[in-house]
Design a protein around this motif. Structure first.
Motif, PDB file in Angstrom:
ATOM      1  N   THR A  42      -9.812  13.288  -5.089  1.00 30.49           N
ATOM      2  CA  THR A  42      -8.608  13.104  -4.884  1.00 30.49           C
ATOM      3  C   THR A  42      -8.039  11.856  -5.304  1.00 30.49           C
ATOM      4  N   ASN A  43      -6.952  11.599  -5.682  1.00 30.19           N
ATOM      5  CA  ASN A  43      -6.457  10.179  -5.852  1.00 30.19           C
ATOM      6  C   ASN A  43      -6.561   9.433  -4.546  1.00 30.19           C
ATOM      7  N   GLU A  44      -5.999   9.970  -3.435  1.00 27.98           N
ATOM      8  CA  GLU A  44      -6.133   9.076  -2.371  1.00 27.98           C
ATOM      9  C   GLU A  44      -7.371   8.356  -2.019  1.00 27.98           C
ATOM     10  N   GLN A  45      -8.621   9.194  -2.047  1.00 28.87           N
ATOM     11  CA  GLN A  45      -9.780   8.765  -1.836  1.00 28.87           C
ATOM     12  C   GLN A  45     -10.317   7.822  -3.110  1.00 28.87           C
ATOM     13  N   TYR A  46     -10.144   8.304  -4.185  1.00 31.38           N
ATOM     14  CA  TYR A  46     -10.353   7.504  -5.454  1.00 31.38           C
ATOM     15  C   TYR A  46      -9.636   6.024  -5.316  1.00 31.38           C
ATOM     16  N   VAL A 102     -11.771  15.735   2.049  1.00 29.69           N
ATOM     17  CA  VAL A 102     -11.502  15.536   0.841  1.00 29.69           C
ATOM     18  C   VAL A 102      -9.995  14.518   0.552  1.00 29.69           C
ATOM     19  N   HIS A 103      -9.364  14.279   1.664  1.00 30.84           N
ATOM     20  CA  HIS A 103      -8.113  13.398   1.522  1.00 30.84           C
ATOM     21  C   HIS A 103      -8.109  12.105   2.140  1.00 30.84           C
ATOM     22  N   ASP A 104      -8.658  12.116   3.518  1.00 34.20           N
ATOM     23  CA  ASP A 104      -8.702  10.690   4.165  1.00 34.20           C
ATOM     24  C   ASP A 104      -9.280   9.616   3.332  1.00 34.20           C
ATOM     25  N   PRO A 105      -8.696   8.672   3.316  1.00 33.58           N
ATOM     26  CA  PRO A 105      -8.912   7.297   2.352  1.00 33.58           C
ATOM     27  C   PRO A 105     -10.248   6.717   2.974  1.00 33.58           C
ATOM     28  N   GLU A 106     -10.338   6.807   4.374  1.00 36.31           N
ATOM     29  CA  GLU A 106     -11.484   6.098   4.957  1.00 36.31           C
ATOM     30  C   GLU A 106     -12.726   6.872   4.652  1.00 36.31           C
ATOM     31  N   VAL A 107     -12.530   8.092   4.704  1.00 35.17           N
ATOM     32  CA  VAL A 107     -13.629   8.848   4.210  1.00 35.17           C
ATOM     33  C   VAL A 107     -14.221   8.669   2.831  1.00 35.17           C
ATOM     34  N   MET A 156       0.873  -1.292  -0.173  1.00 40.33           N
ATOM     35  CA  MET A 156      -0.138  -0.108  -0.190  1.00 40.33           C
ATOM     36  C   MET A 156       0.942   1.355  -0.223  1.00 40.33           C
ATOM     37  N   ARG A 157       0.736   2.277  -0.934  1.00 38.03           N
ATOM     38  CA  ARG A 157       1.587   3.323  -1.100  1.00 38.03           C
ATOM     39  C   ARG A 157       1.196   4.368   0.164  1.00 38.03           C
ATOM     40  N   GLY A 194      -2.877  19.391  -3.146  1.00 34.44           N
ATOM     41  CA  GLY A 194      -2.177  18.396  -4.295  1.00 34.44           C
ATOM     42  C   GLY A 194      -3.222  17.273  -4.213  1.00 34.44           C
ATOM     43  N   ASP A 195      -2.800  16.332  -5.121  1.00 30.86           N
ATOM     44  CA  ASP A 195      -3.233  15.044  -5.275  1.00 30.86           C
ATOM     45  C   ASP A 195      -4.645  15.046  -5.723  1.00 30.86           C
ATOM     46  N   PHE A 196      -5.246  16.215  -6.631  1.00 33.66           N
ATOM     47  CA  PHE A 196      -6.561  16.167  -6.911  1.00 33.66           C
ATOM     48  C   PHE A 196      -6.577  15.672  -8.431  1.00 33.66           C
ATOM     49  N   ARG A 197      -7.553  14.810  -8.722  1.00 34.67           N
ATOM     50  CA  ARG A 197      -7.921  14.539 -10.037  1.00 34.67           C
ATOM     51  C   ARG A 197      -8.154  15.525 -11.007  1.00 34.67           C
ATOM     52  N   ALA A 198      -7.705  15.363 -12.186  1.00 34.94           N
ATOM     53  CA  ALA A 198      -8.033  16.165 -13.395  1.00 34.94           C
ATOM     54  C   ALA A 198      -8.222  17.590 -13.121  1.00 34.94           C
ATOM     55  N   GLY A 199      -7.307  18.048 -12.579  1.00 36.59           N
ATOM     56  CA  GLY A 199      -7.519  19.536 -12.069  1.00 36.59           C
ATOM     57  C   GLY A 199      -8.525  20.099 -11.176  1.00 36.59           C
TER      58      GLY A 199
END
Length: 427
Positions: free
Chosen positions: A349-353, A331-336, A1-2, A131-136
């Motif tokens: 965000t890529n983290e949640q996606y 917007v960033h927490d993976p569990e959310v 897991m990254r 940072g780390d948002f998808r598609a701008g």
């Protein structure tokens, strides 16, 4: 897991916070964490949606409070119309919620009333990671250089189709198909499947925006409307012709079955709407449904952009750092991300996606559709709507519906729309 950059940044900030504390500086002094007394801070969070969304959001709030024990969150939710009635009253009284769900059509309106917090300052202080948002998507809530909202999910317009109807009619939509192809499909569906080809798209502001954008215009400019009566009249004239000939659904029947959709009720083979609404049709209807591409004028340009619900802060909040910390977490927490899924669109965000793995067929279709349109490289940037855009959208929908029911002819309906729009936009 990254390990994401966001987690690394948080580790750095915690270390920095410890250093500041050792130097005798409080967290509140550097714009984060707690109230002036060092005790818990309470912020108010409001949104619109149904009970299912409320249950999910309350779970995310409980998770936030567990991880941030010095920030308490008081929640409130309403149905869409009731939410804005209450919000308008609160904003007029100088007491809006500290953080609230928002959308593109309201940014300039409430910015003009000095209701919205510019979150850019909190981002610069390290309380909000952009940072780390998808598609701008991190730019979606930027108006005139100021950050007025942060996306929680993304969506785009699509054509929801009844797969059985389209198969019976021998129609297979594909990326790059044109409006001429779609016109032919309407006839095939009507003649071979025995239903209208579409529920009637003429009152959908966001679809007409795409049609205009495909032709070098747009529904809105930053200050007003981006089209004229001479654009709208032919569009509505052709639409009423299609209602009369049965290519669009019988609008009296469409009204009678509301709030159920015409597509789910079997009155039409397709319906233009936001892609994340796709779950509605599976829940309401008895067929199988898919998301087809938006037709084009030239086989390439769809005019599409990613839309989004977002979180905004109140300019009157006494706790801007805590508001930013809360938004950042949401917007960033993976569990959310795992809790919310695609309730408010594909996670921003890529983290949640990456944390949410869709298992149901509808969510898989939504994810695949947005991946497809992003990979095509044709997504554009939405123009921030002018103040009053929400009133204009409501007028467009209402006037088009009345026109389709025979209450007014096309030319009169178009004149009425432009009169109401100019009043709403102050032009």
């Amino acid at each position: 897991m990254r390990m994401s950059r966001h987690v690394e940044r948080r580790t750095f900030l915690r270390a920095a916070g410890a250093s500041l504390a050792g130097a005798g500086l409080t967290a509140a002094g550097c714009g984060a964490g707690s109230g002036s007394s060092g005790g818990p801070v309470t912020i108010r969070y409001a949104w619109w949606g149904a009970d299912d969304r409320a249950k999910k959001i309350n779970r995310t709030v409980a998770l936030f409070e567990k991880k941030h024990p010095k920030i308490k969150v008081k929640t409130d939710f309403q149905q869409y119309g009731d939410f804005w009635k209450k919000f308008n009253t609160q904003a007029a009284g100088g007491n809006p919620p500290d953080v609230f769900q928002n959308a593109i059509g309201f940014l300039r309106k409430y910015d003009a009333k000095r209701v919205l917090l510019d979150l850019d300052a909190q981002a610069k202080k390290g309380n909000l990671d952009l940072g780390d948002f998808r598609a701008g998507l991190e730019k979606f809530g930027v108006v005139d250089g100021r950050l007025l909202g942060v996306p929680v999910g993304s969506n785009s317009m699509g054509l929801i189709i009844d797969e059985r109807v389209f198969e019976k009619a021998g129609v297979t939509p594909a990326p790059g198909w044109t409006w001429g192809d779609w016109d032919d499909a309407l006839v095939k569906i009507h003649d071979k499947a025995g239903v209208a080809g579409d529920s009637g798209p003429f009152g959908i502001m966001y679809l007409y925006d795409l049609i205009l954008r495909q032709n070098g215009k747009a529904f809105f400019t930053e200050k007003g409307l981006g089209f004229t009566e001479s654009d709208l009249v032919p569009y509505w004239t052709e639409s009423m012709k299609r209602v009369r000939t049965g290519l669009y659904a019988d609008q009296k029947k469409v009204e009678q079955i509301k709030p159920k959709s015409a597509l789910a009720a079997g009155l039409a083979g397709g319906e233009f709407t936001w892609d994340n609404f796709a779950a509605r049709y599976s829940a309401e209807g008895k067929s199988s449904y898919a998301i087809a591409p938006i037709p084009t004028a030239d086989g390439k340009k769809t005019g599409q952009y990613l839309g989004s619900l977002m979180l905004s802060g109140s300019a009157r909040t006494k706790h801007p750092a805590e508001v930013a910390t809360f938004i950042d977490f949401m917007v960033h927490d993976p569990e959310v991300g795992r809790i919310m899924g695609y309730d408010r669109g594909v996670l921003s965000t890529n983290e949640q996606y990456e944390a949410f793995e869709p298992t149901d067929p509808v969510s898989k279709k939504i994810a695949a559709y947005e991946k497809q349109i992003a990979a095509a490289g044709t997504l554009e940037t939405i123009t921030p709507h002018p103040a009053g855009a929400d009133v204009v959208e409501a007028a467009f929908l209402r006037i088009a519906a009345d026109m389709a029911l025979g209450k007014a002819p096309v030319e009169e309906s178009a004149r009425q729309f432009f009169t109401e729009a100019k009043t709403a936009l102050g032009s």
